[in-house]
Design an enzyme around this catalytic site. Sequence first.
Site, mmCIF file in Angstrom:
data_model
loop_
_atom_site.group_PDB
_atom_site.id
_atom_site.type_symbol
_atom_site.label_atom_id
_atom_site.label_comp_id
_atom_site.label_asym_id
_atom_site.label_seq_id
_atom_site.Cartn_x
_atom_site.Cartn_y
_atom_site.Cartn_z
ATOM 1 N N TYR A 127 0.427 14.472 24.959
ATOM 2 C CA TYR A 127 1.519 15.041 25.749
ATOM 3 C C TYR A 127 2.209 13.989 26.608
ATOM 4 O O TYR A 127 3.376 14.149 26.953
ATOM 5 C CB TYR A 127 0.985 16.182 26.619
ATOM 6 C CG TYR A 127 0.359 17.273 25.795
ATOM 7 C CD1 TYR A 127 1.141 18.083 24.977
ATOM 8 C CD2 TYR A 127 -1.010 17.479 25.802
ATOM 9 C CE1 TYR A 127 0.565 19.066 24.198
ATOM 10 C CE2 TYR A 127 -1.591 18.460 25.026
ATOM 11 C CZ TYR A 127 -0.801 19.252 24.226
ATOM 12 O OH TYR A 127 -1.362 20.219 23.449
ATOM 13 N N ARG A 163 2.191 26.329 24.349
ATOM 14 C CA ARG A 163 1.085 25.602 25.007
ATOM 15 C C ARG A 163 1.459 24.124 25.165
ATOM 16 O O ARG A 163 1.263 23.535 26.237
ATOM 17 C CB ARG A 163 -0.178 25.767 24.158
ATOM 18 C CG ARG A 163 -1.387 24.911 24.546
ATOM 19 C CD ARG A 163 -2.539 25.286 23.612
ATOM 20 N NE ARG A 163 -3.613 24.328 23.598
ATOM 21 C CZ ARG A 163 -4.652 24.312 24.430
ATOM 22 N NH1 ARG A 163 -4.722 25.196 25.397
ATOM 23 N NH2 ARG A 163 -5.619 23.421 24.304
ATOM 24 N N LYS A 220 -12.956 27.230 22.886
ATOM 25 C CA LYS A 220 -13.719 26.832 21.712
ATOM 26 C C LYS A 220 -15.159 26.525 22.100
ATOM 27 O O LYS A 220 -15.417 25.953 23.149
ATOM 28 C CB LYS A 220 -13.078 25.596 21.071
ATOM 29 C CG LYS A 220 -11.707 25.864 20.454
ATOM 30 C CD LYS A 220 -11.152 24.618 19.792
ATOM 31 C CE LYS A 220 -9.825 24.904 19.109
ATOM 32 N NZ LYS A 220 -9.268 23.697 18.441
ATOM 33 N N HIS A 231 -9.458 20.777 26.572
ATOM 34 C CA HIS A 231 -9.660 19.721 25.580
ATOM 35 C C HIS A 231 -10.995 19.026 25.825
ATOM 36 O O HIS A 231 -11.296 18.650 26.951
ATOM 37 C CB HIS A 231 -8.545 18.677 25.660
ATOM 38 C CG HIS A 231 -7.237 19.157 25.119
ATOM 39 N ND1 HIS A 231 -6.025 18.617 25.509
ATOM 40 C CD2 HIS A 231 -6.936 20.129 24.214
ATOM 41 C CE1 HIS A 231 -5.050 19.236 24.861
ATOM 42 N NE2 HIS A 231 -5.575 20.156 24.079
ATOM 43 N N HIS A 273 1.337 28.142 20.094
ATOM 44 C CA HIS A 273 0.773 26.804 20.304
ATOM 45 C C HIS A 273 1.841 25.833 20.790
ATOM 46 O O HIS A 273 1.560 24.938 21.596
ATOM 47 C CB HIS A 273 0.133 26.289 19.015
ATOM 48 C CG HIS A 273 -0.972 25.310 19.258
ATOM 49 N ND1 HIS A 273 -2.158 25.675 19.876
ATOM 50 C CD2 HIS A 273 -1.085 23.984 18.996
ATOM 51 C CE1 HIS A 273 -2.945 24.617 19.976
ATOM 52 N NE2 HIS A 273 -2.317 23.579 19.454
ATOM 53 N N ARG A 279 -4.657 29.029 24.575
ATOM 54 C CA ARG A 279 -4.481 29.253 23.142
ATOM 55 C C ARG A 279 -4.295 30.749 22.881
ATOM 56 O O ARG A 279 -4.778 31.584 23.648
ATOM 57 C CB ARG A 279 -5.697 28.742 22.358
ATOM 58 C CG ARG A 279 -6.029 27.276 22.596
ATOM 59 C CD ARG A 279 -7.307 26.894 21.857
ATOM 60 N NE ARG A 279 -7.642 25.476 22.027
ATOM 61 C CZ ARG A 279 -8.452 25.000 22.949
ATOM 62 N NH1 ARG A 279 -9.023 25.823 23.827
ATOM 63 N NH2 ARG A 279 -8.701 23.700 23.027
#
Length: 355
Positions: free
Chosen positions: A336, A304, A224, A327, A301, A200
């Site tokens: 994806y 990504r 995150k 994730h 993004h 990211r």
Amino acid sequence: MSSTQFDGDIDSFVSYLKSNRGLSANTLKAYRADLTACLHLFELRGVTDLNEITLDDLRSWMAVESRDHARSSMARKTVAVRGFFAWAYEHGLTATDPAATLMTPSIPSTLPAVLTESQAEQLLDVAEHAVATNQYKDDGGAAAASGSGKAAGKTADKSADTVNRSEAPARADKRDNARVTAESQRNAAILELLYATGIRVAELVSMDIADIDFSNRTIKVTGKGNKQRVVPFGLPAQRALETWLEQGRPVLARTATDAVKSRAANALFLGARGGRIDQRIARDIVHRAAREAGVPDISPHALRHSAATHILDGGADLREVQEMLGHSSLKTTQRYTHVSIEQLKNRYGQAFPRA
């Protein structure tokens, strides 16, 4: 941002999240803004106590906010408000939890935009070409007076003031050339790293030099919730990073004031003034590179998304890609596979005679 009589409660809730949930600074900032806006609206309606707020009030707030915000934003706002009232109830600030049954808006599962593999190659080739075109060998100022001995012998009768005035523009041009080259090297390294790793943009700008392991060709990424992961990168990214660190970074680092230099001493990527690069500049780099390459306009993004799709197309396992992207849910990564299926259908339609 408007202040409310509930600011103290919001501060306590955000501090609780910071200590117990490990949420990122950006998420905490967004939650604070969401709660302030929500409670400010109730304050305007005459609410003076959290206990006065009902489920119907919260639904009314959602209806107002939905007029100006996308479902994805509303989902985040609802999570923030629901979490706040659950916390308030658990800590005795309210007698009930009015948000317990507040529904989060469903977000349609849209396929992320991606570049094709050839478009991604084109994007990176343009960045590499910019480095070659703007190549300027910086010597740290040692050659600023190159040839000055001969010039001094021929113009001994000129005053030192005249000589200094004539040399000043040349030194300025040299600094500008070195800076342009350094920025080209930085931009190429950023694009290579974003595509090679699928990280990211927030993770990119927060990276330090020590996060790179050239011997194993991996980077340590803090994602995150301050969760860390190790992501591999390839030889093109390694070359771009080495060029940036050895040649470009020292040039931009010299432009920083002492205070800025101290704060950005460990930063992997620097801005034009020598400080740690911010997300806005990183996004501009990607958008500008896409324009120059003649490929669809993309964000970091989207780059990504492209990396994830191409890795899956190459045969990578879904769980491996989940780990690489950071994730928490496999469902997020599965988007994806949908993109890959769409691309497969397109290629099938073009290549198969009975399509």
